[in-house]
Design a protein around this motif. Structure first.
Motif, PDB file in Angstrom:
ATOM      1  N   GLN A 225       0.859  -1.182   0.000  1.00 56.51           N
ATOM      2  CA  GLN A 225       0.000   0.000   0.000  1.00 56.51           C
ATOM      3  C   GLN A 225       0.892   1.227   0.000  1.00 56.51           C
ATOM      4  OE1 GLN A 225      -2.661   0.274   3.320  1.00 56.51           O
ATOM      5  NE2 GLN A 225      -3.400   2.303   2.786  1.00 56.51           N
ATOM      6  N   THR A 226       0.665   2.125  -0.947  1.00 56.24           N
ATOM      7  CA  THR A 226       1.474   3.329  -1.058  1.00 56.24           C
ATOM      8  C   THR A 226       0.794   4.477  -0.337  1.00 56.24           C
ATOM      9  OG1 THR A 226       2.382   2.634  -3.194  1.00 56.24           O
ATOM     10  CG2 THR A 226       2.530   4.974  -2.640  1.00 56.24           C
ATOM     11  N   GLU A 227       1.529   5.092   0.588  1.00 61.93           N
ATOM     12  CA  GLU A 227       1.009   6.221   1.342  1.00 61.93           C
ATOM     13  C   GLU A 227       1.684   7.497   0.872  1.00 61.93           C
ATOM     14  OE1 GLU A 227       1.689   5.318   5.418  1.00 61.93           O
ATOM     15  OE2 GLU A 227       0.444   3.526   5.423  1.00 61.93           O
ATOM     16  N   GLN A 228       0.914   8.534   0.684  1.00 64.26           N
ATOM     17  CA  GLN A 228       1.419   9.795   0.173  1.00 64.26           C
ATOM     18  C   GLN A 228       1.971  10.661   1.309  1.00 64.26           C
ATOM     19  OE1 GLN A 228       1.666  10.199  -3.107  1.00 64.26           O
ATOM     20  NE2 GLN A 228       0.726   8.171  -3.308  1.00 64.26           N
ATOM     21  N   PRO A 229       2.734  11.704   0.978  1.00 63.58           N
ATOM     22  CA  PRO A 229       3.315  12.571   2.010  1.00 63.58           C
ATOM     23  C   PRO A 229       2.278  13.141   2.963  1.00 63.58           C
ATOM     24  CG  PRO A 229       4.285  13.054  -0.123  1.00 63.58           C
ATOM     25  CD  PRO A 229       3.164  12.079  -0.373  1.00 63.58           C
ATOM     26  N   GLY A 230       2.660  13.189   4.228  1.00 62.98           N
ATOM     27  CA  GLY A 230       1.793  13.798   5.240  1.00 62.98           C
ATOM     28  C   GLY A 230       0.795  12.862   5.868  1.00 62.98           C
ATOM     29  N   THR A 231       0.786  11.589   5.440  1.00 64.23           N
ATOM     30  CA  THR A 231      -0.210  10.651   5.972  1.00 64.23           C
ATOM     31  C   THR A 231       0.392   9.663   6.961  1.00 64.23           C
ATOM     32  OG1 THR A 231       0.132   9.120   4.125  1.00 64.23           O
ATOM     33  CG2 THR A 231      -1.579  10.807   3.863  1.00 64.23           C
ATOM     34  N   GLN A 232       1.677   9.771   7.269  1.00 65.02           N
ATOM     35  CA  GLN A 232       2.319   8.833   8.167  1.00 65.02           C
ATOM     36  C   GLN A 232       3.455   9.518   8.929  1.00 65.02           C
ATOM     37  OE1 GLN A 232       2.729   8.205   4.497  1.00 65.02           O
ATOM     38  NE2 GLN A 232       4.199   9.823   4.964  1.00 65.02           N
ATOM     39  N   GLU A 233       3.825   8.907  10.037  1.00 67.76           N
ATOM     40  CA  GLU A 233       4.944   9.390  10.835  1.00 67.76           C
ATOM     41  C   GLU A 233       6.232   8.833  10.253  1.00 67.76           C
ATOM     42  OE1 GLU A 233       6.667  11.691  13.750  1.00 67.76           O
ATOM     43  OE2 GLU A 233       4.517  11.507  13.291  1.00 67.76           O
ATOM     44  N   LEU A 234       7.193   9.698  10.029  1.00 66.81           N
ATOM     45  CA  LEU A 234       8.456   9.272   9.439  1.00 66.81           C
ATOM     46  C   LEU A 234       9.505   9.011  10.503  1.00 66.81           C
ATOM     47  CD1 LEU A 234       8.683  11.762   6.426  1.00 66.81           C
ATOM     48  CD2 LEU A 234       7.888   9.389   6.397  1.00 66.81           C
ATOM     49  N   THR A 235      10.408   8.101  10.224  1.00 69.35           N
ATOM     50  CA  THR A 235      11.503   7.796  11.141  1.00 69.35           C
ATOM     51  C   THR A 235      12.602   8.849  10.986  1.00 69.35           C
ATOM     52  OG1 THR A 235      12.733   6.445   9.549  1.00 69.35           O
ATOM     53  CG2 THR A 235      11.006   5.341  10.832  1.00 69.35           C
ATOM     54  N   PRO A 236      13.505   8.952  11.958  1.00 68.26           N
ATOM     55  CA  PRO A 236      14.615   9.910  11.827  1.00 68.26           C
ATOM     56  C   PRO A 236      15.450   9.686  10.564  1.00 68.26           C
ATOM     57  CG  PRO A 236      14.434   9.175  14.096  1.00 68.26           C
ATOM     58  CD  PRO A 236      13.466   8.336  13.304  1.00 68.26           C
ATOM     59  N   VAL A 237      15.698   8.437  10.201  1.00 68.80           N
ATOM     60  CA  VAL A 237      16.485   8.165   8.998  1.00 68.80           C
ATOM     61  C   VAL A 237      15.731   8.617   7.746  1.00 68.80           C
ATOM     62  CG1 VAL A 237      17.487   6.353   7.549  1.00 68.80           C
ATOM     63  CG2 VAL A 237      17.780   6.257  10.021  1.00 68.80           C
ATOM     64  N   GLN A 238      14.437   8.410   7.732  1.00 70.44           N
ATOM     65  CA  GLN A 238      13.642   8.864   6.593  1.00 70.44           C
ATOM     66  C   GLN A 238      13.656  10.384   6.484  1.00 70.44           C
ATOM     67  OE1 GLN A 238       9.962   6.869   7.620  1.00 70.44           O
ATOM     68  NE2 GLN A 238      10.253   5.296   6.045  1.00 70.44           N
ATOM     69  N   ARG A 239      13.581  11.049   7.596  1.00 71.41           N
ATOM     70  CA  ARG A 239      13.612  12.523   7.570  1.00 71.41           C
ATOM     71  C   ARG A 239      14.985  13.018   7.112  1.00 71.41           C
ATOM     72  NH1 ARG A 239       9.242  14.880   8.767  1.00 71.41           N
ATOM     73  NH2 ARG A 239       7.647  14.002  10.138  1.00 71.41           N
ATOM     74  N   THR A 240      16.042  12.362   7.565  1.00 71.05           N
ATOM     75  CA  THR A 240      17.380  12.722   7.095  1.00 71.05           C
ATOM     76  C   THR A 240      17.469  12.523   5.586  1.00 71.05           C
ATOM     77  OG1 THR A 240      18.439  12.164   9.200  1.00 71.05           O
ATOM     78  CG2 THR A 240      19.832  12.139   7.234  1.00 71.05           C
ATOM     79  N   SER A 241      16.933  11.418   5.099  1.00 70.81           N
ATOM     80  CA  SER A 241      16.957  11.124   3.667  1.00 70.81           C
ATOM     81  C   SER A 241      16.212  12.186   2.878  1.00 70.81           C
ATOM     82  CB  SER A 241      16.331   9.751   3.401  1.00 70.81           C
ATOM     83  OG  SER A 241      17.015   8.718   4.088  1.00 70.81           O
ATOM     84  N   LEU A 242      15.100  12.651   3.391  1.00 72.45           N
ATOM     85  CA  LEU A 242      14.314  13.659   2.683  1.00 72.45           C
ATOM     86  C   LEU A 242      14.998  15.023   2.709  1.00 72.45           C
ATOM     87  CD1 LEU A 242      10.667  12.698   3.724  1.00 72.45           C
ATOM     88  CD2 LEU A 242      11.796  12.341   1.519  1.00 72.45           C
ATOM     89  N   LYS A 243      15.741  15.303   3.762  1.00 69.17           N
ATOM     90  CA  LYS A 243      16.504  16.553   3.785  1.00 69.17           C
ATOM     91  C   LYS A 243      17.620  16.515   2.740  1.00 69.17           C
ATOM     92  CE  LYS A 243      15.529  17.949   8.538  1.00 69.17           C
ATOM     93  NZ  LYS A 243      16.082  18.320   9.860  1.00 69.17           N
ATOM     94  N   VAL A 244      18.263  15.364   2.613  1.00 66.85           N
ATOM     95  CA  VAL A 244      19.287  15.212   1.574  1.00 66.85           C
ATOM     96  C   VAL A 244      18.644  15.353   0.198  1.00 66.85           C
ATOM     97  CG1 VAL A 244      20.874  13.594   0.484  1.00 66.85           C
ATOM     98  CG2 VAL A 244      20.813  13.789   2.978  1.00 66.85           C
ATOM     99  N   LEU A 245      17.500  14.696   0.005  1.00 64.26           N
ATOM    100  CA  LEU A 245      16.817  14.782  -1.287  1.00 64.26           C
ATOM    101  C   LEU A 245      16.430  16.223  -1.602  1.00 64.26           C
ATOM    102  CD1 LEU A 245      15.685  13.173  -3.690  1.00 64.26           C
ATOM    103  CD2 LEU A 245      13.507  13.034  -2.447  1.00 64.26           C
ATOM    104  N   GLY A 246      15.951  16.946  -0.603  1.00 70.48           N
ATOM    105  CA  GLY A 246      15.599  18.342  -0.808  1.00 70.48           C
ATOM    106  C   GLY A 246      16.800  19.169  -1.216  1.00 70.48           C
ATOM    107  N   SER A 247      17.944  18.862  -0.615  1.00 71.87           N
ATOM    108  CA  SER A 247      19.172  19.571  -0.974  1.00 71.87           C
ATOM    109  C   SER A 247      19.572  19.277  -2.418  1.00 71.87           C
ATOM    110  CB  SER A 247      20.311  19.170  -0.023  1.00 71.87           C
ATOM    111  OG  SER A 247      21.538  19.716  -0.446  1.00 71.87           O
ATOM    112  N   THR A 248      19.463  17.998  -2.835  1.00 72.69           N
ATOM    113  CA  THR A 248      19.812  17.657  -4.221  1.00 72.69           C
ATOM    114  C   THR A 248      18.876  18.349  -5.205  1.00 72.69           C
ATOM    115  OG1 THR A 248      18.421  15.647  -4.340  1.00 72.69           O
ATOM    116  CG2 THR A 248      20.671  15.391  -3.504  1.00 72.69           C
ATOM    117  N   GLU A 249      17.630  18.488  -4.832  1.00 73.91           N
ATOM    118  CA  GLU A 249      16.679  19.175  -5.719  1.00 73.91           C
ATOM    119  C   GLU A 249      17.098  20.614  -5.956  1.00 73.91           C
ATOM    120  OE1 GLU A 249      12.757  16.621  -4.190  1.00 73.91           O
ATOM    121  OE2 GLU A 249      12.976  18.742  -3.699  1.00 73.91           O
TER     122      GLU A 249
END
Length: 290
Positions: A73-97
């Protein structure tokens, strides 16, 4: 890395429900032990080759033909609690963008960012099944990066590459494959692989992976405010740990250069360092002489 003030990317999905799924009667587990987990666009191709060698139907491993894939089941942004590693990954992704948007904008082009998909153990991608034994990978079909965050634990425990910069390196490497896809480099490589020998195809794959390493270094260079003391050493240690020769030696085998698909430890460190030192994608031409 200094990520406290970095904005998280909103381009992500979370897949749930795929854990414990079976593909092709356990073939993935066997192939995973043979190949080892390491990231790169070539993970899917390597998986298929390994399946054929072992007499396993590759379609059952990639979520087609024969075996049923995991029900996710695919959950879209804002519908679940993220882990610290996931949040770190998204900050890196945001930087690459932001960094790649700047690079593309300087050429009068627009950068379409990839989506990062988190899954656990088993998931589904536009390229077929996603499985943790494949390591993080980029799927050009749907232009998404697939990541089982447990891989970061493996980087620390199995590959002796601890620290937070390897997280940035891994994600930026996969984003590098995205850049190769949207700029047409991937298509040229695939065309060359179809017309060449197996050895030539592997050499092209190595060049492609090394260029993604260099692109990861370009990102880090252009976001130096994120870098802390020791980050460079962490990144080079991670690059060394996942070199083809390092992995083959760790598996008790003699390194066979003709079989390499990602590059030696020395090559991976060299091209990551080149991207870090220049910050210029034009300096990442790893295809010279291939």
């Amino acid at each position: 890395m200094r990520l406290d003030d970095e904005n998280e990317s909103s381009h992500y999905e979370v897949q749930r429900g795929g854990g414990g799924g079976s593909f092709g009667g356990g073939g993935l587990g066997i192939i995973g032990m043979l190949l080892g987990s390491r990231f790169g666009l070539g993970g899917i191709a390597i998986l298929v080759i390994g399946a054929l060698i072992m007499g396993i139907n590759p379609l059952s491993l990639l979520g087609g033909g024969g075996g049923g894939g995991p029900q996710v089941q695919t959950e879209q942004p804002g519908t679940q609690e993220l882990t610290p590693v996931q949040r770190t990954s998204l900050k890196v992704l945001g930087s690459t963008e932001r960094r790649w948007s700047e690079i593309f904008s300087a050429e009068g082009q627009q950068y379409p960012p990839p989506t990062l998909v988190f899954y656990s153990q088993n998931g589904m991608s536009g390229c077929g099944a996603a499985q943790s034994a494949m390591g993080p990978f980029y799927c050009p079909t749907d232009q998404k990066v697939y990541l089982d965050t447990d891989f970061f634990n493996e980087m620390e425990t199995r590959f002796n590459a601890p620290g937070d910069f390897p997280i940035g390196y891994i994600i930026a490497h996969e984003v590098g494959h995205h850049v190769q896809t949207i700029t047409g480099i991937s298509d040229k490589v695939r065309a060359g692989q179809k017309s060449g020998s197996e050895a030539q195809g592997n050499a092209l794959q190595v060049a492609m992976e090394l260029q993604a390493d260099c692109y990861a270094g370009v990102w880090a260079n252009r976001d130096k405010n994120l870098m802390e003391a020791g980050d460079l050493e962490e990144g080079l240690r991670a690059a060394q740990a996942i070199g083809d020769d390092t992995l083959q030696k760790a598996a008790g085998r003699r390194p066979v250069p003709e079989s390499f698909t990602h590059g030696t430890a020395a090559q991976r460190m060299e091209w990551l360092r080149k991207g870090l030192s220049t910050g210029d994608p034009a300096q990442c031409d790893t295809f010279k002489g291939v």
